[in-house]
Enzyme design. Structure first.
Site, mmCIF file in Angstrom:
data_model
loop_
_atom_site.group_PDB
_atom_site.id
_atom_site.type_symbol
_atom_site.label_atom_id
_atom_site.label_comp_id
_atom_site.label_asym_id
_atom_site.label_seq_id
_atom_site.Cartn_x
_atom_site.Cartn_y
_atom_site.Cartn_z
ATOM 1 N N ASP A 58 0.819 -1.216 0.000
ATOM 2 C CA ASP A 58 0.000 0.000 0.000
ATOM 3 C C ASP A 58 0.853 1.265 0.000
ATOM 4 O O ASP A 58 2.017 1.257 0.410
ATOM 5 C CB ASP A 58 -0.888 0.039 1.250
ATOM 6 C CG ASP A 58 -2.084 -0.879 1.159
ATOM 7 O OD1 ASP A 58 -2.163 -1.677 0.212
ATOM 8 O OD2 ASP A 58 -2.940 -0.813 2.065
ATOM 9 N N HIS A 204 3.745 -2.450 3.220
ATOM 10 C CA HIS A 204 3.874 -1.093 2.676
ATOM 11 C C HIS A 204 5.235 -0.939 2.007
ATOM 12 O O HIS A 204 6.254 -1.343 2.577
ATOM 13 C CB HIS A 204 3.723 -0.049 3.786
ATOM 14 C CG HIS A 204 2.370 -0.040 4.415
ATOM 15 N ND1 HIS A 204 2.003 -0.951 5.397
ATOM 16 C CD2 HIS A 204 1.287 0.755 4.213
ATOM 17 C CE1 HIS A 204 0.745 -0.717 5.759
ATOM 18 N NE2 HIS A 204 0.282 0.304 5.064
#
Length: 265
Positions: A58, A204
């Site tokens: 993300d 991430h």
């Protein structure tokens, strides 16, 4: 006398109406809770093939950190799904294009990484379409998946995803890699606690909305996470090859490619 009788009811409406609106707006965000989501909404949780793990990242793209993840994934022979922010794609289109060129999948993470506490369905729709168009401009095709920032699916974001023809997908496991105290060992350990065959792992590739340099812990953990999955007989790849559970999928989006292609808001 009639007016006097009505005044308590009017006052009650004035008090309860905003509360009801807030509940309608934020109620769907209860899907953030991992237990109920995994049990009752497998498509939303990202449940897929039992011999496969969907690897997702993300908050990118980032011109510094994302290329390092692309190199690491190349070395590991793994492809992933990157949930990108439209605003970041606009700033770093070359990084987004390189991500696609390397064989990875781009999905929508919204336009900006904000928390939607106040109802704003018009803005939700505009920004989601704007982000989807940014992804489509890079990939040449309309994106398939949507994961809202913080996993908060409000009623407005549900509706926007439906109109855009995007399927919301959250996760079954994460590395808790956004914190200032994350280490490669902690990311690996946290991911392993909930990761099983058929799961979707959230990581991430940038610190855009995380603690500064927290992505370094994720990058350091990545080879071990991949090794752990392979030792368990699990393949890793993007959501496109994950065959996510169809249970409830129509209820999650309900949009058709024709709806998405119009771009109407």
């Amino acid at each position: 006398m009639i007016d006097g009788d009505r005044s308590p009811a009017v006052r009650a409406v004035c008090v309860l109406a905003p509360l009801a609106a807030a509940l309608a707006h934020l109620g769907p965000a209860a899907t953030w809770l991992p237990g109920p989501r995994r049990r009752w909404l497998p498509a939303l949780a990202g449940r897929g093939r039992p011999d496969h793990v969907a690897l997702t990242f993300d908050d990118g793209p980032d011109p510094v950190s994302t290329p390092l993840f692309l190199d690491a994934l190349d070395a590991l022979g793994v492809r992933a799904t990157f949930f990108v922010l439209g605003g970041r794609v606009a700033r770093c289109p070359d990084v987004a294009r390189e991500t696609v060129r390397r064989g990875h999948e781009l999905a929508v993470h919204g336009w900006a990484h904000d928390r939607p506490w106040l109802p704003s369905p018009g803005r939700d729709a505009r920004e989601l379409f704007r982000a989807a168009y940014a992804v489509a401009d890079v990939t040449g095709r309309w994106p398939r998946w949507y994961r809202p920032p913080y996993g908060i699916l409000t009623s407005g974001r549900w509706a926007a995803a439906r109109r855009a023809g995007l399927r919301p997908v959250l996760w079954t496991a994460w590395g808790r890699d956004w914190t200032p105290h994350a280490t490669p060992a902690s990311v690996r350990r946290t991911a392993a606690a909930d990761l099983r065959g058929g799961g979707t792992l959230l990581l991430h590739d940038t610190d855009h909305a995380s603690a500064p340099d927290s992505w370094r812990a994720t990058l350091g953990a990545l080879p071990e996470i991949v090794a752990d999955c392979r030792a368990a007989g699990l393949a890793l790849g993007p959501l496109a090859g994950h065959a996510t559970a169809r249970t409830g999928a129509a209820a999650l989006t309900g949009a058709t490619p024709a709806t998405a292609s119009t771009g109407a808001v």
